[in-house]
Design a protein around this motif. Structure first.
Motif, PDB file in Angstrom:
ATOM      1  N   GLU A 201       0.824  -1.207   0.000  1.00  0.00           N
ATOM      2  CA  GLU A 201       0.000   0.000   0.000  1.00  0.00           C
ATOM      3  C   GLU A 201       0.858   1.257   0.000  1.00  0.00           C
ATOM      4  O   GLU A 201       0.567   2.231  -0.700  1.00  0.00           O
ATOM      5  CB  GLU A 201      -0.926  -0.003   1.210  1.00  0.00           C
ATOM      6  N   LEU A 202       1.948   1.239   0.776  1.00  0.00           N
ATOM      7  CA  LEU A 202       2.843   2.392   0.821  1.00  0.00           C
ATOM      8  C   LEU A 202       3.480   2.637  -0.544  1.00  0.00           C
ATOM      9  O   LEU A 202       3.595   3.782  -0.991  1.00  0.00           O
ATOM     10  CB  LEU A 202       3.929   2.172   1.870  1.00  0.00           C
ATOM     11  N   SER A 203       3.899   1.581  -1.224  1.00  0.00           N
ATOM     12  CA  SER A 203       4.510   1.745  -2.545  1.00  0.00           C
ATOM     13  C   SER A 203       3.505   2.315  -3.540  1.00  0.00           C
ATOM     14  O   SER A 203       3.850   3.150  -4.379  1.00  0.00           O
ATOM     15  CB  SER A 203       5.047   0.406  -3.056  1.00  0.00           C
ATOM     16  N   GLN A 204       2.234   1.903  -3.448  1.00  0.00           N
ATOM     17  CA  GLN A 204       1.207   2.441  -4.329  1.00  0.00           C
ATOM     18  C   GLN A 204       0.956   3.915  -4.041  1.00  0.00           C
ATOM     19  O   GLN A 204       0.800   4.726  -4.965  1.00  0.00           O
ATOM     20  CB  GLN A 204      -0.088   1.643  -4.175  1.00  0.00           C
ATOM     21  N   VAL A 205       0.943   4.270  -2.759  1.00  0.00           N
ATOM     22  CA  VAL A 205       0.700   5.666  -2.384  1.00  0.00           C
ATOM     23  C   VAL A 205       1.834   6.545  -2.882  1.00  0.00           C
ATOM     24  O   VAL A 205       1.608   7.609  -3.481  1.00  0.00           O
ATOM     25  CB  VAL A 205       0.546   5.789  -0.857  1.00  0.00           C
ATOM     26  N   LEU A 337      -1.859   9.819   2.423  1.00  0.00           N
ATOM     27  CA  LEU A 337      -3.286   9.851   2.117  1.00  0.00           C
ATOM     28  C   LEU A 337      -3.887  11.221   2.409  1.00  0.00           C
ATOM     29  O   LEU A 337      -4.738  11.708   1.651  1.00  0.00           O
ATOM     30  CB  LEU A 337      -4.023   8.774   2.921  1.00  0.00           C
ATOM     31  N   VAL A 338      -3.444  11.852   3.476  1.00  0.00           N
ATOM     32  CA  VAL A 338      -3.916  13.202   3.788  1.00  0.00           C
ATOM     33  C   VAL A 338      -3.468  14.183   2.712  1.00  0.00           C
ATOM     34  O   VAL A 338      -4.237  15.020   2.232  1.00  0.00           O
ATOM     35  CB  VAL A 338      -3.405  13.651   5.173  1.00  0.00           C
ATOM     36  N   GLU A 339      -2.206  14.096   2.308  1.00  0.00           N
ATOM     37  CA  GLU A 339      -1.663  15.017   1.304  1.00  0.00           C
ATOM     38  C   GLU A 339      -2.344  14.823  -0.050  1.00  0.00           C
ATOM     39  O   GLU A 339      -2.580  15.798  -0.769  1.00  0.00           O
ATOM     40  CB  GLU A 339      -0.154  14.815   1.174  1.00  0.00           C
ATOM     41  N   GLY A 343      -4.786  17.926   2.101  1.00  0.00           N
ATOM     42  CA  GLY A 343      -4.674  18.324   3.501  1.00  0.00           C
ATOM     43  C   GLY A 343      -3.260  18.224   4.024  1.00  0.00           C
ATOM     44  O   GLY A 343      -2.322  17.892   3.291  1.00  0.00           O
ATOM     45  N   THR A 344      -3.103  18.505   5.298  1.00  0.00           N
ATOM     46  CA  THR A 344      -1.826  18.418   5.992  1.00  0.00           C
ATOM     47  C   THR A 344      -2.067  17.817   7.365  1.00  0.00           C
ATOM     48  O   THR A 344      -3.074  18.118   8.012  1.00  0.00           O
ATOM     49  CB  THR A 344      -1.183  19.809   6.146  1.00  0.00           C
ATOM     50  N   ILE A 345      -1.142  16.976   7.813  1.00  0.00           N
ATOM     51  CA  ILE A 345      -1.259  16.352   9.124  1.00  0.00           C
ATOM     52  C   ILE A 345      -0.160  16.871  10.035  1.00  0.00           C
ATOM     53  O   ILE A 345       0.964  17.122   9.587  1.00  0.00           O
ATOM     54  CB  ILE A 345      -1.203  14.812   9.007  1.00  0.00           C
ATOM     55  N   GLU A 346      -0.502  17.065  11.312  1.00  0.00           N
ATOM     56  CA  GLU A 346       0.430  17.574  12.309  1.00  0.00           C
ATOM     57  C   GLU A 346       0.386  16.684  13.536  1.00  0.00           C
ATOM     58  O   GLU A 346      -0.559  15.903  13.721  1.00  0.00           O
ATOM     59  CB  GLU A 346       0.062  19.016  12.709  1.00  0.00           C
ATOM     60  N   VAL A 347       1.405  16.823  14.387  1.00  0.00           N
ATOM     61  CA  VAL A 347       1.451  16.049  15.620  1.00  0.00           C
ATOM     62  C   VAL A 347       2.032  16.906  16.734  1.00  0.00           C
ATOM     63  O   VAL A 347       2.968  17.676  16.518  1.00  0.00           O
ATOM     64  CB  VAL A 347       2.275  14.748  15.436  1.00  0.00           C
ATOM     65  N   GLU A 348       1.445  16.784  17.899  1.00  0.00           N
ATOM     66  CA  GLU A 348       1.972  17.363  19.131  1.00  0.00           C
ATOM     67  C   GLU A 348       1.985  16.269  20.182  1.00  0.00           C
ATOM     68  O   GLU A 348       1.079  15.426  20.227  1.00  0.00           O
ATOM     69  CB  GLU A 348       1.115  18.533  19.619  1.00  0.00           C
ATOM     70  N   SER A 349       3.006  16.269  21.025  1.00  0.00           N
ATOM     71  CA  SER A 349       3.087  15.211  22.020  1.00  0.00           C
ATOM     72  C   SER A 349       3.946  15.648  23.194  1.00  0.00           C
ATOM     73  O   SER A 349       4.828  16.503  23.055  1.00  0.00           O
ATOM     74  CB  SER A 349       3.659  13.930  21.393  1.00  0.00           C
ATOM     75  N   LEU A 361      -9.098  18.773   6.103  1.00  0.00           N
ATOM     76  CA  LEU A 361      -9.599  18.507   4.761  1.00  0.00           C
ATOM     77  C   LEU A 361     -10.348  19.740   4.266  1.00  0.00           C
ATOM     78  O   LEU A 361     -10.972  20.443   5.079  1.00  0.00           O
ATOM     79  CB  LEU A 361     -10.532  17.292   4.756  1.00  0.00           C
ATOM     80  N   PRO A 362     -10.289  20.047   2.976  1.00  0.00           N
ATOM     81  CA  PRO A 362     -10.974  21.256   2.476  1.00  0.00           C
ATOM     82  C   PRO A 362     -12.485  21.121   2.551  1.00  0.00           C
ATOM     83  O   PRO A 362     -13.046  20.039   2.323  1.00  0.00           O
ATOM     84  CB  PRO A 362     -10.475  21.369   1.038  1.00  0.00           C
ATOM     85  N   VAL A 363     -13.136  22.253   2.827  1.00  0.00           N
ATOM     86  CA  VAL A 363     -14.601  22.289   2.871  1.00  0.00           C
ATOM     87  C   VAL A 363     -15.154  22.143   1.452  1.00  0.00           C
ATOM     88  O   VAL A 363     -14.631  22.734   0.500  1.00  0.00           O
ATOM     89  CB  VAL A 363     -15.085  23.598   3.523  1.00  0.00           C
TER      90      VAL A 363
END
Length: 364
Positions: A201-205, A337-339, A343-349, A361-363
């Protein structure tokens, strides 16, 4: 007939322009100069300065002879100067192209560190910058390919070693077959299946072969369904899953199946590293975007490890080992998948307090 190189064409074009220009000058001067010379002599005669009627023919012929000699020498000198200048200019223009040819051959031979130097010609400099970007991209692809092969080798070695060890012991009679042993073998084979599926799946993405069908979808039914499904799978002593969303949440432009896959990866990741506490799924609108966040109260991620969270096979420490059920590929797939959906994905921890994974995701 052999084709002429670009350098030869540039040299001949410069020389041709010089010959045409100088030839036109000589022809026009040859035709017009004697008449203009006679007119000038007649003007002098009318002023009474001197009489040259008898010597006019000799003067004109002498003028023509002097003009022819000077024209020949001018042509020789001009052609020599123009030839030298054309040769120098064509060599200077061709130098970046020859460098690019040599660097391309080196890239083809596997030397991906070569780059085009800066050129004084703006157009060549722009082409060189584009060429360097392409070379950098090829180098990154090659590096990622090597890393992927190394990571795959490492990930596949562990379950294969376990399976081989058990089978060898069974064959030698060192251990007795039992249902528990067979379950361990099944667990390791499932690990291999999951890893191969994620790699495919990663290679396809990353290659862009994964189909994305973007259309307006409502997030609320999807979020409710996923929260209920994961809540039913969690043990009684496990974390609690909550859903929090705005009442005026608009539809978004996204692929329903891929969005569900993103949320499944994020929720599965949160459950894997949250033994107790709360996992909250939130959704809200911010201008032309709808943000979705998965917040957990799990073990958290160290600050120095945050930049690598979405890298393939990333694990910060032993607590994130492959035996916990993850392959280290899920978050890499999630980011792509987000890109792909704009869209864009973020992380805080924070270590010991939990993590927040959010994406928009866009409206519609």
């Amino acid at each position: 007939m052999a084709k002429l190189s670009l350098g030869t064409r540039l040299f001949l074009s410069h020389l041709l322009v010089m010959v045409v220009g100088l030839g036109s000058f000589i022809c026009i001067a040859k035709l017009s100069s004697p008449g203009m010379f006679i007119v000038r002599l007649e003007q002098l005669e009318r002023r009474g300065l001197f009489t040259v009627r008898s010597a006019r023919t000799l003067l004109v012929k002498g003028f023509e002879t002097a003009w022819d000699n000077s024209a020949v020498w001018s042509l020789i000198s001009g052609a020599s100067a123009a030839g030298i200048l054309s040769y120098w200019a064509s060599k200077r223009i061709m130098k970046p192209l020859n460098q690019m040819k040599d660097i391309t051959q080196k890239l083809a031979a596997g030397n991906l560190h070569e780059r085009m130097p800066v050129s004084e010609i703006p157009e060549w400099n722009q082409l060189g910058n584009s060429f360097n970007l392409m070379a950098s991209s090829l180098e990154n692809v090659e590096q990622r390919r090597r890393e992927l092969i190394g990571d795959m080798t490492h990930e596949l070695r562990t379950p294969l070693t376990v399976i081989r060890g058990y089978l060898e012991e069974l064959a030698s009679g060192s251990i007795e077959p039992s249902s528990e042993l067979y379950l361990r073998l099944v667990k390791e084979t499932r690990r291999l299946e999951r890893l191969i599926h994620d790699l495919q799946e990663l290679s396809q993405v990353e290659a862009g072969y994964l189909s994305i069908s973007v259309q307006p979808i409502s997030l609320v039914p999807l979020l409710k369904s996923l929260v209920e499904k994961f809540a039913d799978q969690i043990m009684d002593d496990g974390p609690i899953i909550k859903l929090d969303y705005s009442s005026d949440l608009p539809p978004v432009l996204a692929d329903s199946d891929r969005t569900e896959q993103i949320l499944v990866n994020l929720l599965g990741n949160a459950i894997r590293y949250t033994e107790k506490g709360t996992i909250t799924v939130q959704a809200w609108r911010n201008r032309h975007r709808v943000w979705i966040a998965v917040t957990d109260t799990g073990i958290g991620i160290k600050p120095e490890d945050l930049p690598f969270v979405f890298e393939r096979f990333w694990r910060a420490d032993k607590s994130r080992s492959s035996y916990s059920g993850g392959t280290g590929i899920g978050l890499a797939i999630t980011r792509r998948l987000v890109e792909l959906q704009g869209g864009t994905i973020e992380v805080e921890s924070e270590v010991g307090k939990g993590s927040i994974f959010r994406f928009f995701l866009p409206v519609a």
